[in-house]
Write a protein that holds these residues in place. Structure first.
Motif, PDB file in Angstrom:
ATOM      1  N   GLY A  70      -5.229  -2.099  13.363  1.00  0.00           N
ATOM      2  CA  GLY A  70      -4.932  -2.378  14.778  1.00  0.00           C
ATOM      3  C   GLY A  70      -3.927  -3.510  14.921  1.00  0.00           C
ATOM      4  N   ALA A  71      -4.161  -4.603  14.190  1.00  0.00           N
ATOM      5  CA  ALA A  71      -3.288  -5.775  14.306  1.00  0.00           C
ATOM      6  C   ALA A  71      -1.858  -5.423  13.900  1.00  0.00           C
ATOM      7  N   ILE A  72      -1.715  -4.666  12.835  1.00  0.00           N
ATOM      8  CA  ILE A  72      -0.368  -4.326  12.355  1.00  0.00           C
ATOM      9  C   ILE A  72       0.319  -3.373  13.343  1.00  0.00           C
ATOM     10  N   ALA A  73      -0.425  -2.364  13.783  1.00  0.00           N
ATOM     11  CA  ALA A  73       0.166  -1.394  14.724  1.00  0.00           C
ATOM     12  C   ALA A  73       0.663  -2.123  15.979  1.00  0.00           C
ATOM     13  N   GLU A  74      -0.153  -3.029  16.468  1.00  0.00           N
ATOM     14  CA  GLU A  74       0.210  -3.763  17.682  1.00  0.00           C
ATOM     15  C   GLU A  74       1.495  -4.569  17.477  1.00  0.00           C
ATOM     16  N   ARG A  75       1.571  -5.239  16.348  1.00  0.00           N
ATOM     17  CA  ARG A  75       2.746  -6.085  16.093  1.00  0.00           C
ATOM     18  C   ARG A  75       4.012  -5.265  15.829  1.00  0.00           C
ATOM     19  N   LEU A  76       3.851  -4.110  15.262  1.00  0.00           N
ATOM     20  CA  LEU A  76       5.043  -3.269  15.048  1.00  0.00           C
ATOM     21  C   LEU A  76       5.679  -2.933  16.397  1.00  0.00           C
ATOM     22  N   HIS A  77       4.833  -2.814  17.400  1.00  0.00           N
ATOM     23  CA  HIS A  77       5.362  -2.523  18.728  1.00  0.00           C
ATOM     24  C   HIS A  77       5.872  -3.757  19.428  1.00  0.00           C
ATOM     25  N   LYS A  78       5.035  -4.772  19.387  1.00  0.00           N
ATOM     26  CA  LYS A  78       5.364  -6.013  20.101  1.00  0.00           C
ATOM     27  C   LYS A  78       6.717  -6.569  19.646  1.00  0.00           C
ATOM     28  N   TYR A  79       6.961  -6.515  18.365  1.00  0.00           N
ATOM     29  CA  TYR A  79       8.220  -7.075  17.844  1.00  0.00           C
ATOM     30  C   TYR A  79       9.309  -6.005  17.752  1.00  0.00           C
ATOM     31  N   LYS A  80       9.043  -4.878  18.361  1.00  0.00           N
ATOM     32  CA  LYS A  80      10.012  -3.764  18.419  1.00  0.00           C
ATOM     33  C   LYS A  80      10.523  -3.380  17.024  1.00  0.00           C
ATOM     34  N   ILE A  81       9.600  -3.329  16.093  1.00  0.00           N
ATOM     35  CA  ILE A  81       9.977  -2.993  14.723  1.00  0.00           C
ATOM     36  C   ILE A  81       9.946  -1.482  14.526  1.00  0.00           C
ATOM     37  N   ALA A  82       8.996  -0.847  15.198  1.00  0.00           N
ATOM     38  CA  ALA A  82       8.873   0.605  15.031  1.00  0.00           C
ATOM     39  C   ALA A  82       9.397   1.312  16.272  1.00  0.00           C
ATOM     40  N   ASP A  83      10.241   2.326  16.076  1.00  0.00           N
ATOM     41  CA  ASP A  83      10.697   3.097  17.229  1.00  0.00           C
ATOM     42  C   ASP A  83       9.824   4.349  17.374  1.00  0.00           C
ATOM     43  N   ASP A  84      10.163   5.194  18.330  1.00  0.00           N
ATOM     44  CA  ASP A  84       9.313   6.362  18.605  1.00  0.00           C
ATOM     45  C   ASP A  84       9.319   7.385  17.484  1.00  0.00           C
ATOM     46  N   ALA A  85      10.321   7.263  16.615  1.00  0.00           N
ATOM     47  CA  ALA A  85      10.377   8.225  15.515  1.00  0.00           C
ATOM     48  C   ALA A  85       9.743   7.656  14.239  1.00  0.00           C
ATOM     49  N   ALA A  86       9.310   6.393  14.314  1.00  0.00           N
ATOM     50  CA  ALA A  86       8.765   5.753  13.101  1.00  0.00           C
ATOM     51  C   ALA A  86       7.484   6.457  12.666  1.00  0.00           C
ATOM     52  N   ARG A  87       7.178   6.369  11.375  1.00  0.00           N
ATOM     53  CA  ARG A  87       5.955   6.987  10.855  1.00  0.00           C
ATOM     54  C   ARG A  87       5.061   5.919  10.255  1.00  0.00           C
ATOM     55  N   ILE A  88       3.773   6.061  10.462  1.00  0.00           N
ATOM     56  CA  ILE A  88       2.862   5.147   9.774  1.00  0.00           C
ATOM     57  C   ILE A  88       1.961   5.948   8.836  1.00  0.00           C
ATOM     58  N   VAL A  89       1.666   5.323   7.716  1.00  0.00           N
ATOM     59  CA  VAL A  89       0.854   5.983   6.700  1.00  0.00           C
ATOM     60  C   VAL A  89      -0.425   5.171   6.543  1.00  0.00           C
ATOM     61  N   VAL A  90      -1.567   5.814   6.680  1.00  0.00           N
ATOM     62  CA  VAL A  90      -2.824   5.085   6.499  1.00  0.00           C
ATOM     63  C   VAL A  90      -3.648   5.722   5.391  1.00  0.00           C
ATOM     64  N   GLU A  91      -4.409   4.862   4.760  1.00  0.00           N
ATOM     65  CA  GLU A  91      -5.164   5.247   3.570  1.00  0.00           C
ATOM     66  C   GLU A  91      -6.618   5.482   3.900  1.00  0.00           C
ATOM     67  N   LYS A  92      -7.307   6.161   3.037  1.00  0.00           N
ATOM     68  CA  LYS A  92      -8.754   6.195   3.138  1.00  0.00           C
ATOM     69  C   LYS A  92      -9.328   4.878   2.624  1.00  0.00           C
ATOM     70  N   PRO A  93     -10.501   4.403   2.935  1.00  0.00           N
ATOM     71  CA  PRO A  93     -11.419   5.142   3.798  1.00  0.00           C
ATOM     72  C   PRO A  93     -10.994   5.067   5.267  1.00  0.00           C
ATOM     73  N   PHE A  94     -10.920   6.256   5.894  1.00  0.00           N
ATOM     74  CA  PHE A  94     -10.585   6.270   7.310  1.00  0.00           C
ATOM     75  C   PHE A  94     -11.910   6.245   8.077  1.00  0.00           C
ATOM     76  N   GLY A  95     -12.431   5.033   8.223  1.00  0.00           N
ATOM     77  CA  GLY A  95     -13.720   4.867   8.883  1.00  0.00           C
ATOM     78  C   GLY A  95     -14.874   4.987   7.904  1.00  0.00           C
ATOM     79  N   HIS A  96     -16.035   4.699   8.439  1.00  0.00           N
ATOM     80  CA  HIS A  96     -17.255   4.662   7.639  1.00  0.00           C
ATOM     81  C   HIS A  96     -18.210   5.731   8.157  1.00  0.00           C
ATOM     82  N   ASP A  97     -17.950   6.157   9.350  1.00  0.00           N
ATOM     83  CA  ASP A  97     -18.729   7.211  10.009  1.00  0.00           C
ATOM     84  C   ASP A  97     -17.893   7.706  11.189  1.00  0.00           C
ATOM     85  N   ARG A  98     -18.458   8.602  11.978  1.00  0.00           N
ATOM     86  CA  ARG A  98     -17.668   9.182  13.047  1.00  0.00           C
ATOM     87  C   ARG A  98     -17.236   8.139  14.078  1.00  0.00           C
TER      88      ARG A  98
END
Ligand code: BG6
Length: 475
Positions: free
Chosen positions: A120-148
Motif C-alpha cells: 500500500g505504502a509503495i503504491a501510494e507513493r508511486l502515484h503521489k510522486y507521479k512516478i507511475a503513469d497509467d500504463a505502468a505495471r506493478i508486479v507483486v509476489e506471493k504470499p498474496f494475503g494470508h486468507d480471503r
C-alpha cells in the motif's frame, strides 16, 4: 525477440528474491539478446548504497545464480544498465530521486519484491510522486494475503492506485515451461481432449514433492504451512490448468475466466479426506527447524478433491505436496479408466493408460501403453512407457529453457497477463482454502509424523488405498 525499452524498478532490490531469481534472471535474458539497449534496471531499497556498490552486489548474485551463462564481459555490459536509489517505503526519503531517474516514453514496471505490508505504502507513493503513469505495471509476489479477508484488503489497496490491467500477481509455477506445455498438450492436440473427462479418466494426481526442508524460512513457513505456501497457489494453478474448459483463445482473460470457474466449482473438502504431516526423525524435525516445539503446522498435505461440474463429476483429483520427501518431483498424472471389457482369456495384468506430465526434474511427458509382451509366450500384455523427455527429444539446447521468473518478467514488459493471477482468482482460491484451514485449526488437529526422506505419512497411502488407488511412486 527483444522486448520494448523499459525502466524496471525493483523494490527490495537487495533482498533474497532479487539476488537469487530476479537479477540473475534478467541477466540471462540480456545474455540471450532479449533485452534492448535502452533497457534499464533500478534497484530500490532502504539501505544507503552507491551505484558501484549495487553493481558489485548484482555481480556476485549473477556469479552465484546464473549458471553457465556467467561470462565476465557480458556481466560488465549488463551491469551498465543498473542503478540504485535508496528509498524509504513508508516515508518521504528518496522518492523524488526515483521520480527523476525514470524516463518518459519507455515501459515502466515496478516489482514489489517486499512484504505485502508495504504494498500500500509503495503504491501510494508511486502515484503521489507521479512516478507511475497509467500504463505502468506493478508486479507483486506471493504470499498474496494470508486468507480471503487479507487478500481482499490487498486487492482493494492496490486498486486505489492501479487498474487490474496494470497488476501482475506472480505465481512462478505459471512461468514453468511444462506448465504452459500443459495447455499446448491439451488444446494443441486432438488426441487428448476428447478423453479428458470423467467418462474416460479414473482420477488425476498432482504431486509437488521437495527434498528440502523449511531452510532458513522457519518463521514465515510456520505461519503458513504447506496449504498456504503451496496448495492455495501453485497446486491450485496446476489443478486449474488441468481441469479447465478450453478457453476460446489464448488470451489473459479467456484463460483466467476458465481457471476461476474451476476454483468456484471445487467442493468443500471433507475432514476425513485430508492428511497432514510433519517430518520428524531422531536427528531432525520440523519442530526444531521452525523453533516451535508446539507447532501444529503441516510440512506435508495430501487431499482428495472433487470438482462439481459435468466434466469431472465422479473423477477425483488427489493432491499432495511436502518438504523433506524422498525425491524432488513435480508431476501431474492422468490415470485413464481400464477398457470396459477384456477380450483376452487369461488375466494378463492388463492395466490402464497413464499420462504423466513431468514439471521437474526431467521435464517431459510419458504415456503408458499396453502392448503384447514380445515373444512366443502367448497373449501376455505388458505396460510400456512412451517416454518423451524434452531434453532428449529436442536436444539439450532447446530444452535449456528460461527459468520461470525470467519468462514472467519479460511478459510483464510485453504487457501480457495470461500467466499472472487475477485478483478474483486469488480471492476465490482463498475462499476455498479458508474453511479447510479453519477446520483443522479449530479442531487442533495434530499432523501425522513422517520420516524425512520418505514419501510422507502412511495415512496418505491409505487415503488412496481405500479408493482402490495408489500414488505414483516418487522417483
Ligand atoms: C515457493 C514456496 O513458492 O515455491 C517454497 O514458498 C517452495 O516453499 C518453492 O520451496 C518451490 O518452488 P520450485 O520452483 O523450486 O518448485
Amino acid at each position: 525477440i527483444p522486448v520494448d525499452p523499459f525502466d524496471l524498478v525493483i523494490f527490495g532490490g537487495t533482498g533474497d528474491l532479487a539476488r537469487r531469481k530476479i537479477l540473475p534472471g534478467l541477466y540471462r535474458r540480456f545474455f540471450d539478446g532479449q533485452m534492448p539497449d535502452e533497457a534499464r534496471i533500478i534497484g530500490a531499497a532502504r539501505s544507503e548504497m552507491d551505484e558501484a556498490g549495487y553493481r558489485d552486489f548484482v555481480r556476485d548474485a549473477i556469479k552465484e545464480f546464473s549458471g553457465k551463462r556467467n561470462d565476465p564481459n557480458m556481466v560488465s555490459a549488463f551491469l551498465e544498465k543498473l542503478s540504485y536509489v535508496a528509498v524509504d517505503a513508508t516515508g518521504t526519503d528518496g522518492w523524488k530521486d526515483l521520480a527523476k531517474t525514470m524516463r518518459a516514453d519507455v515501459v515502466k514496471a515496478y516489482y514489489f519484491s517486499v512484504g505485502p505490508s508495504l504494498f500500500g505504502a509503495i503504491a501510494e507513493r508511486l502515484h503521489k510522486y507521479k512516478i507511475a503513469d497509467d500504463a505502468a505495471r506493478i508486479v507483486v509476489e506471493k504470499p498474496f494475503g494470508h486468507d480471503r479477508e487479507s487478500a481482499r484488503a490487498l486487492n482493494a489497496t492496490l486498486a486505489e492506485h492501479f487498474d487490474e490491467t496494470q497488476i501482475y500477481r506472480i505465481d512462478h509455477y505459471l512461468g514453468k515451461e511444462t506448465v504452459q506445455n500443459l495447455m499446448a498438450v491439451r488444446f494443441g492436440n486432438m488426441l487428448f481432449e476428447p478423453l479428458w473427462n470423467a467418462q474416460y479418466v479414473d482420477h488425476i494426481q498432482i504431486t509437488v514433492a521437495e527434498t528440502v526442508g523449511v531452510g532458513g524460512r522457519g518463521e514465515y513457513y510456520d505461519r503458513s504451512g504447506a496449504m498456504r505456501d503451496m496448495v492455495q497457489n501453485h497446486l491450485m494453478q496446476l489443478l486449474c490448468l488441468t481441469a479447465m474448459e478450453p478457453p476460446s483463445k489464448y488470451d489473459p482473460d479467456a484463460v483466467r475466466d476458465e481457471k476461476l470457474k474451476v476454483i468456484r466449482a471445487l467442493e468443500p473438502v471433507e475432514h476425513s479426506e485430508i492428511v497432514r504431516g510433519q517430518y520428524k526423525s531422531k536427528s531432525e524435525s520440523y519442530l526444531k527447524d521452525v523453533e516451535n516445539p508446539e507447532s501444529l503446522t503441516e510440512s506435508y498435505v495430501a487431499m482428495k478433491i472433487r470438482i462439481a461440474n459435468w466434466r469431472w463429476n465422479g473423477t477425483p483429483f488427489y493432491l499432495r505436496t511436502g518438504k523433506k520427501m524422498k525425491a524432488r518431483v513435480s508431476e501431474i498424472v492422468v490415470r485413464f479408466k481400464e477398457p470396459p471389457h477384456s477380450i483376452f482369456e487369461e488375466d494378463t495384468g492388463q492395466s490402464a493408460n497413464e499420462l504423466t506430465i513431468r514439471l521437474q526434474p526431467n521435464e517431459g511427458m510419458d504415456l503408458t501403453v499396453t502392448i503384447k509382451e514380445p515373444g512366443p509366450g502367448g497373449m501376455r500384455l505388458i505396460d510400456v512407457p512412451l517416454d518423451m523427455t524434452f531434453a532428449e527429444a529436442l536436444g539439450e539446447e532447446a530444452a535449456d529453457v528460461p527459468d520461470a521468473y525470467e519468462r514472467l518478467i519479460m511478459d510483464v514488459i510485453r504487457g501480457n497477463q495470461t500467466l499472472f493471477m487475477r485478483g478474483d482468482e486469488v480471492e476465490a482460491a482463498w475462499a476455498w482454502t479458508d474453511p479447510i484451514i479453519d477446520g483443522w485449526t479449530e479442531r487442533e488437529d495434530r499432523p501425522f509424523p513422517y520420516e524425512p526422506g520418505s514419501t510422507g505419512p502412511e495415512e496418505a497411502l491409505i487415503l488412496m488405498h481405500r479408493d482402490g488407488r495408489r500414488w505414483r511412486e516418487l522417483r
